[in-house]
Motif scaffolding. Structure first.
Motif, PDB file in Angstrom:
ATOM      1  N   THR A   1       0.818   0.342  14.995  1.00  0.00           N
ATOM      2  CA  THR A   1       2.234   0.585  14.694  1.00  0.00           C
ATOM      3  C   THR A   1       2.451   0.841  13.210  1.00  0.00           C
ATOM      4  N   LEU A   2       1.910  -0.039  12.366  1.00  0.00           N
ATOM      5  CA  LEU A   2       2.106   0.119  10.926  1.00  0.00           C
ATOM      6  C   LEU A   2       1.346   1.327  10.385  1.00  0.00           C
ATOM      7  N   ALA A   3       0.144   1.573  10.903  1.00  0.00           N
ATOM      8  CA  ALA A   3      -0.614   2.740  10.448  1.00  0.00           C
ATOM      9  C   ALA A   3       0.115   4.028  10.795  1.00  0.00           C
ATOM     10  N   ARG A   4       0.698   4.094  11.987  1.00  0.00           N
ATOM     11  CA  ARG A   4       1.463   5.283  12.385  1.00  0.00           C
ATOM     12  C   ARG A   4       2.686   5.452  11.499  1.00  0.00           C
ATOM     13  N   SER A   5       3.345   4.349  11.192  1.00  0.00           N
ATOM     14  CA  SER A   5       4.523   4.422  10.323  1.00  0.00           C
ATOM     15  C   SER A   5       4.150   4.877   8.927  1.00  0.00           C
ATOM     16  N   LEU A   6       3.010   4.420   8.417  1.00  0.00           N
ATOM     17  CA  LEU A   6       2.563   4.840   7.089  1.00  0.00           C
ATOM     18  C   LEU A   6       2.192   6.319   7.071  1.00  0.00           C
ATOM     19  N   ARG A   7       1.596   6.809   8.153  1.00  0.00           N
ATOM     20  CA  ARG A   7       1.208   8.230   8.198  1.00  0.00           C
ATOM     21  C   ARG A   7       2.438   9.129   8.254  1.00  0.00           C
ATOM     22  N   THR A   8       3.422   8.777   9.066  1.00  0.00           N
ATOM     23  CA  THR A   8       4.583   9.654   9.204  1.00  0.00           C
ATOM     24  C   THR A   8       5.427   9.675   7.953  1.00  0.00           C
ATOM     25  N   ARG A   9       5.260   8.715   7.059  1.00  0.00           N
ATOM     26  CA  ARG A   9       6.045   8.708   5.834  1.00  0.00           C
ATOM     27  C   ARG A   9       5.265   9.179   4.634  1.00  0.00           C
ATOM     28  N   THR A  10       4.012   9.459   4.834  1.00  0.00           N
ATOM     29  CA  THR A  10       3.216   9.822   3.672  1.00  0.00           C
ATOM     30  C   THR A  10       2.556  11.164   3.801  1.00  0.00           C
ATOM     31  N   VAL A  11       2.213  11.562   4.996  1.00  0.00           N
ATOM     32  CA  VAL A  11       1.445  12.788   5.151  1.00  0.00           C
ATOM     33  C   VAL A  11       2.360  13.938   5.444  1.00  0.00           C
TER      34      VAL A  11
ATOM     35  N   LEU B   1       0.826  -1.204   0.000  1.00  0.00           N
ATOM     36  CA  LEU B   1       0.000   0.000   0.000  1.00  0.00           C
ATOM     37  C   LEU B   1       0.862   1.257   0.000  1.00  0.00           C
ATOM     38  N   ARG B   2       1.974   1.214   0.717  1.00  0.00           N
ATOM     39  CA  ARG B   2       2.889   2.365   0.722  1.00  0.00           C
ATOM     40  C   ARG B   2       3.445   2.626  -0.680  1.00  0.00           C
ATOM     41  N   ARG B   3       3.613   1.559  -1.436  1.00  0.00           N
ATOM     42  CA  ARG B   3       4.193   1.688  -2.773  1.00  0.00           C
ATOM     43  C   ARG B   3       3.172   2.151  -3.797  1.00  0.00           C
ATOM     44  N   TRP B   4       1.929   1.662  -3.705  1.00  0.00           N
ATOM     45  CA  TRP B   4       0.983   1.895  -4.793  1.00  0.00           C
ATOM     46  C   TRP B   4      -0.267   2.696  -4.417  1.00  0.00           C
ATOM     47  N   SER B   5      -0.498   2.942  -3.152  1.00  0.00           N
ATOM     48  CA  SER B   5      -1.720   3.643  -2.761  1.00  0.00           C
ATOM     49  C   SER B   5      -1.436   5.097  -2.425  1.00  0.00           C
ATOM     50  N   ALA B   6      -2.392   5.968  -2.771  1.00  0.00           N
ATOM     51  CA  ALA B   6      -2.270   7.383  -2.421  1.00  0.00           C
ATOM     52  C   ALA B   6      -2.633   7.630  -0.959  1.00  0.00           C
ATOM     53  N   ARG B   7      -3.395   6.709  -0.338  1.00  0.00           N
ATOM     54  CA  ARG B   7      -3.769   6.830   1.071  1.00  0.00           C
ATOM     55  C   ARG B   7      -3.452   5.516   1.783  1.00  0.00           C
ATOM     56  N   PRO B   8      -2.193   5.175   1.933  1.00  0.00           N
ATOM     57  CA  PRO B   8      -1.820   3.860   2.455  1.00  0.00           C
ATOM     58  C   PRO B   8      -2.263   3.608   3.891  1.00  0.00           C
ATOM     59  N   ALA B   9      -2.142   4.606   4.769  1.00  0.00           N
ATOM     60  CA  ALA B   9      -2.488   4.391   6.177  1.00  0.00           C
ATOM     61  C   ALA B   9      -3.966   4.064   6.338  1.00  0.00           C
ATOM     62  N   GLN B  10      -4.821   4.854   5.706  1.00  0.00           N
ATOM     63  CA  GLN B  10      -6.259   4.644   5.834  1.00  0.00           C
ATOM     64  C   GLN B  10      -6.675   3.303   5.260  1.00  0.00           C
ATOM     65  N   ARG B  11      -6.146   2.956   4.094  1.00  0.00           N
ATOM     66  CA  ARG B  11      -6.527   1.685   3.475  1.00  0.00           C
ATOM     67  C   ARG B  11      -5.956   0.493   4.232  1.00  0.00           C
ATOM     68  N   PHE B  12      -4.791   0.680   4.832  1.00  0.00           N
ATOM     69  CA  PHE B  12      -4.236  -0.418   5.627  1.00  0.00           C
ATOM     70  C   PHE B  12      -5.124  -0.705   6.838  1.00  0.00           C
ATOM     71  N   VAL B  13      -5.563   0.333   7.512  1.00  0.00           N
ATOM     72  CA  VAL B  13      -6.427   0.130   8.684  1.00  0.00           C
ATOM     73  C   VAL B  13      -7.708  -0.591   8.285  1.00  0.00           C
ATOM     74  N   TRP B  14      -8.336  -0.159   7.183  1.00  0.00           N
ATOM     75  CA  TRP B  14      -9.550  -0.839   6.720  1.00  0.00           C
ATOM     76  C   TRP B  14      -9.282  -2.316   6.439  1.00  0.00           C
ATOM     77  N   THR B  15      -8.205  -2.586   5.729  1.00  0.00           N
ATOM     78  CA  THR B  15      -7.887  -3.970   5.352  1.00  0.00           C
ATOM     79  C   THR B  15      -7.571  -4.812   6.584  1.00  0.00           C
ATOM     80  N   ALA B  16      -6.752  -4.273   7.483  1.00  0.00           N
ATOM     81  CA  ALA B  16      -6.352  -5.032   8.668  1.00  0.00           C
ATOM     82  C   ALA B  16      -7.538  -5.321   9.589  1.00  0.00           C
TER      83      ALA B  16
END
Length: 249
Positions: free
Chosen positions: A239-249, A186-201
């Protein structure tokens, strides 16, 4: 007004003297804004506009593989009246040509720096996921040991087998790694990786409740198994959602 083309992974620095009060619109692909402190900003899709005044944007980057295009408008570009040392070439025309030139090292850079930065962030996310996976395995195993200490036998009716503590660690580790792979993708291909990761998880965690409910174990075992599904989720998802947010937003 002029058009900026960004190849896959390419990064273009924003020079204040040349991009003064500029407004951009993404006309093709996706463009990520790089903030002044070096952190990546939001990823903008087609038809998204952005204003450079006071935003702290220091560069534009193409996070995808296909060429992206940005239409740049600079207020007052068509009314520049200052004299030039080249009287036959309007200042605005020379300025536009300078901006489009790939030889101008002030605004153009090769794609290598963008790709290197992107790879570094993916590795950082994977490292964070690995540490979170170990923490989830330890937490789940300790919770299972505590449940067994208070009388939960973890006996499954099919075959009358008892789930060993090592089994909880292995299963937790496997599915945690799957979560890390999903986060990296999701980090590689999604424009909103954190939000989509939370939904999926969250959805996958809910689905994981089905096997314990259908196993036919006693109430104590079923309740404990459901709780043990929540332990790694409580470690991995934030943990992963926080990591995705700090690297994307």
């Amino acid at each position: 007004m002029w058009t900026l083309a960004l190849r896959g992974g390419e990064r273009v620095a924003v020079v204040a003297a040349q991009w003064n009060d500029a407004f951009g619109v993404v006309t093709r692909g996706r463009v990520q804004l790089e903030l002044r402190d070096g952190e990546p900003g939001p990823v903008l899709g087609r038809d998204a506009g952005f204003w450079l005044r006071g935003t702290g944007v220091r560069a534009l980057r193409n996070p995808g593989r296909r060429t992206a295009r940005v239409r740049i408008a600079t207020p007052g570009a068509g009314t520049v009246t200052c004299r030039s040392t080249h009287p036959r070439t309007p200042v605005t025309e020379r300025r536009r040509n300078d901006m489009n030139s790939t030889n101008d090292t002030g605004i153009a850079a090769g794609p290598a720096s963008g790709r290197t930065s992107h790879t570094r962030r993916l590795r950082g996310l994977a490292g964070t996921g690995f540490i979170a996976t170990l923490a989830a395995m330890v937490a789940t195993t300790l919770a299972a040991a505590l449940a067994r200490a208070v009388g939960v036998d973890f006996e499954v009716p099919d075959g009358g087998e008892t789930i060993p503590l090592s089994g909880f660690a292995v299963v937790t580790g496997f599915f945690s790694v799957v979560g890390v792979v999903i986060a990296v993708a999701l980090r590689r291909w999604s424009a909103r990786p954190a939000q989509r990761f939370v939904w999926t998880a969250v959805a996958l965690t809910a689905i994981s409740f089905v096997p314990p409910l259908l196993a036919g174990a006693d109430t104590a075992t079923t309740t404990a198994l459901l709780g043990l599904h929540l332990v790694p989720a409580a470690v991995m998802i934030p943990t992963l959602a926080r990591s995705l947010r700090t690297r994307t937003v």
